[in-house]
Design a protein around this motif. Structure first.
Motif, PDB file in Angstrom:
ATOM      1  N   GLU B  36       4.942  19.486 -22.807  1.00 55.43           N
ATOM      2  CA  GLU B  36       5.795  18.410 -23.121  1.00 55.43           C
ATOM      3  C   GLU B  36       6.708  18.674 -24.290  1.00 55.43           C
ATOM      4  OE1 GLU B  36       6.351  15.753 -21.816  1.00 55.43           O
ATOM      5  OE2 GLU B  36       4.722  16.475 -20.613  1.00 55.43           O
ATOM      6  N   LEU B  39       9.563  21.051 -22.917  1.00 57.16           N
ATOM      7  CA  LEU B  39      10.594  20.321 -22.209  1.00 57.16           C
ATOM      8  C   LEU B  39      11.326  19.541 -23.109  1.00 57.16           C
ATOM      9  CD1 LEU B  39       8.543  18.919 -19.474  1.00 57.16           C
ATOM     10  CD2 LEU B  39      10.074  20.425 -18.895  1.00 57.16           C
ATOM     11  N   ASN B  43      15.467  19.574 -23.283  1.00 55.21           N
ATOM     12  CA  ASN B  43      16.401  18.532 -23.243  1.00 55.21           C
ATOM     13  C   ASN B  43      17.403  18.344 -24.502  1.00 55.21           C
ATOM     14  OD1 ASN B  43      16.472  16.939 -21.220  1.00 55.21           O
ATOM     15  ND2 ASN B  43      14.747  15.404 -21.700  1.00 55.21           N
ATOM     16  N   VAL B  66      22.754  13.903 -16.224  1.00 54.24           N
ATOM     17  CA  VAL B  66      21.960  13.534 -14.883  1.00 54.24           C
ATOM     18  C   VAL B  66      20.708  14.772 -14.986  1.00 54.24           C
ATOM     19  CG1 VAL B  66      21.810  14.049 -12.297  1.00 54.24           C
ATOM     20  CG2 VAL B  66      23.654  12.848 -13.316  1.00 54.24           C
ATOM     21  N   ALA B  68      19.722  15.837 -17.829  1.00 57.19           N
ATOM     22  CA  ALA B  68      18.363  15.571 -18.644  1.00 57.19           C
ATOM     23  C   ALA B  68      17.548  14.576 -18.135  1.00 57.19           C
ATOM     24  CB  ALA B  68      19.287  15.238 -20.043  1.00 57.19           C
ATOM     25  N   ALA B  69      18.017  13.641 -17.337  1.00 52.65           N
ATOM     26  CA  ALA B  69      17.465  12.353 -16.691  1.00 52.65           C
ATOM     27  C   ALA B  69      16.223  13.217 -15.654  1.00 52.65           C
ATOM     28  CB  ALA B  69      18.076  11.644 -16.317  1.00 52.65           C
ATOM     29  N   VAL B  71      15.189  16.081 -16.167  1.00 51.78           N
ATOM     30  CA  VAL B  71      14.144  16.746 -16.708  1.00 51.78           C
ATOM     31  C   VAL B  71      12.831  15.848 -17.243  1.00 51.78           C
ATOM     32  CG1 VAL B  71      13.568  18.003 -18.763  1.00 51.78           C
ATOM     33  CG2 VAL B  71      15.299  18.824 -17.450  1.00 51.78           C
ATOM     34  N   ILE B  72      13.323  14.584 -17.659  1.00 47.51           N
ATOM     35  CA  ILE B  72      12.495  13.447 -18.258  1.00 47.51           C
ATOM     36  C   ILE B  72      11.819  13.115 -16.763  1.00 47.51           C
ATOM     37  CG2 ILE B  72      12.620  11.190 -18.840  1.00 47.51           C
ATOM     38  CD1 ILE B  72      14.567  11.930 -20.897  1.00 47.51           C
ATOM     39  N   ILE B  73      12.229  12.923 -15.706  1.00 49.19           N
ATOM     40  CA  ILE B  73      11.440  12.487 -14.642  1.00 49.19           C
ATOM     41  C   ILE B  73      10.536  13.335 -14.291  1.00 49.19           C
ATOM     42  CG2 ILE B  73      11.888  11.850 -12.027  1.00 49.19           C
ATOM     43  CD1 ILE B  73      14.509  10.761 -12.738  1.00 49.19           C
ATOM     44  N   ALA B  74      10.766  14.783 -14.264  1.00 48.28           N
ATOM     45  CA  ALA B  74      10.003  15.895 -14.015  1.00 48.28           C
ATOM     46  C   ALA B  74       8.877  15.756 -14.733  1.00 48.28           C
ATOM     47  CB  ALA B  74      10.703  17.275 -13.757  1.00 48.28           C
ATOM     48  N   ALA B  75       9.106  15.523 -16.236  1.00 47.52           N
ATOM     49  CA  ALA B  75       8.033  15.785 -17.185  1.00 47.52           C
ATOM     50  C   ALA B  75       7.111  14.504 -16.803  1.00 47.52           C
ATOM     51  CB  ALA B  75       8.791  15.610 -18.516  1.00 47.52           C
ATOM     52  N   ALA B  76       7.519  13.186 -16.575  1.00 50.15           N
ATOM     53  CA  ALA B  76       6.775  12.060 -16.170  1.00 50.15           C
ATOM     54  C   ALA B  76       5.674  12.313 -14.863  1.00 50.15           C
ATOM     55  CB  ALA B  76       7.458  11.062 -16.100  1.00 50.15           C
ATOM     56  N   ALA B  77       6.267  12.976 -13.907  1.00 48.77           N
ATOM     57  CA  ALA B  77       5.457  13.308 -12.709  1.00 48.77           C
ATOM     58  C   ALA B  77       4.513  14.387 -13.033  1.00 48.77           C
ATOM     59  CB  ALA B  77       6.369  13.828 -11.513  1.00 48.77           C
ATOM     60  N   VAL B  79       3.196  15.034 -16.094  1.00 47.16           N
ATOM     61  CA  VAL B  79       2.177  14.628 -16.891  1.00 47.16           C
ATOM     62  C   VAL B  79       0.974  13.743 -15.927  1.00 47.16           C
ATOM     63  CG1 VAL B  79       1.331  12.716 -18.625  1.00 47.16           C
ATOM     64  CG2 VAL B  79       3.081  14.656 -18.929  1.00 47.16           C
ATOM     65  N   ALA B  80       1.646  12.760 -15.298  1.00 47.99           N
ATOM     66  CA  ALA B  80       0.635  11.886 -14.247  1.00 47.99           C
ATOM     67  C   ALA B  80      -0.332  12.962 -13.490  1.00 47.99           C
ATOM     68  CB  ALA B  80       1.605  11.099 -13.387  1.00 47.99           C
TER      69      ALA B  80
END
Lengths: 175, 106
Positions: B36, B39, B43, B66, B68-69, B71-77, B79-80
């Motif tokens: 994290e 990542l 960003n 876009v 940066a967004a 990267v954040i989406i990939a980070a959330a997926a 972590v899950a």
């Protein structure tokens, strides 16, 4: 030294120190709490970059969701790894050396290039203009509508996959 | 008024700290935490260059936003899925030490 530069230096100092705590503290729970401080510092850096949308998203998604999920996972797997034993593996000295070499090379290359003279000035447009342009670009079929939809599919797939992987398939017979 | 290089150096230092943690920590959850950090450093870099490009163009350049967004989406997926795998392995092997997780070893 303008006030903005002083704010930047203070915030980056706090961010870096708490990031060092995150990777070096022996208690994993404390490391997760310091991670929240680091993420908050990064959110302030985003605000200094006039990316206000991403400062808000950083707080909502990282601190609100990811950090809390990490804390949940730490609590679920808590008593299996005692806090007294060594938290880093045997080759940490080599890793530290490699990381130091990486940062020294990067910073020396940066200071010898032309980027060192570039200064970021405040943007001429309002912050909400960039958010509106970002939203329009995400929904424009000629822009980024397809990656946006793919991202939502990725999140849905990750959610369903995560639930499936973490599901107790034996029905809890080991209780 | 802040030089671009300050942001880049901050991102490089954060990335290095995260890389140290990701390679050397034993606990698998701590490895995820370090990823994290890496990542987040990426960003900072993306948004610093977005600001620089927007200020030289005079209007909002949305490509960087876009990225940066994404990267954040990939980070959330990430972590899950990562935490789901850690919990599944913990149930199977009763360990979260990354070097002890060798279920796939023949």
């Amino acid at each position: 030294m303008t006030p903005l530069q002083i704010v930047f230096l203070l915030v980056s100092l706090v961010t870096i120190i708490s990031a060092i705590f995150v990777v070096s503290l022996r208690k994993i729970f404390h490391a997760a709490l310091w991670l929240i401080v680091t993420l908050m510092g990064v959110a302030i850096i985003f605000a200094l970059l006039e990316a206000s949308f991403f400062a808000a998203v950083q707080i909502l998604v990282y601190i609100g969701a990811i950090a809390i999920i990490l804390i949940f996972a730490i609590m679920l797997t808590r008593n299996i790894m005692s806090d007294e034993e060594m938290q880093i593996n045997r080759s940490w000295g080599i890793v530290l050396l490699l990381v130091l070499i990486f940062s020294v090379i990067f910073i020396s290359q940066l200071s010898s290039s032309a980027v060192i003279n570039t200064t970021l000035v405040p943007l001429e447009f309002q912050g909400q203009e960039s958010i509106i342009a970002f939203g329009v670009g995400l929904l424009d079929p000629a822009g980024y509508a397809l990656p946006f939809e793919l991202a939502s599919l990725l999140l849905l797939g990750a959610l369903v996959g995560g639930v499936y992987i973490a599901m107790d398939k034996k029905g809890g017979e080991n209780k | 008024m802040i030089p671009l290089s300050w942001y880049l150096i901050l991102a490089a230092v954060l990335f290095s700290i995260g890389m140290f943690g990701a390679i050397s920590r034993k606990n698998a959850v701590a490895v995820l935490i370090s990823i994290e950090l890496m990542l987040n450093a990426v960003n900072i870099n993306i948004l610093a260059f977005w600001h620089y490009h927007s200020q030289s163009l005079g209007y909002t350049e949305i490509n960087g936003l876009v990225f940066a967004a994404v990267v954040i989406i990939a980070a959330a997926a990430e972590v899950a899925i990562g935490l789901a795998i850690i919990i599944a392995v913990y149930r199977l092997r009763k360990t979260v030490v990354a070097s002890d997780i060798n279920v796939l070893k023949g």
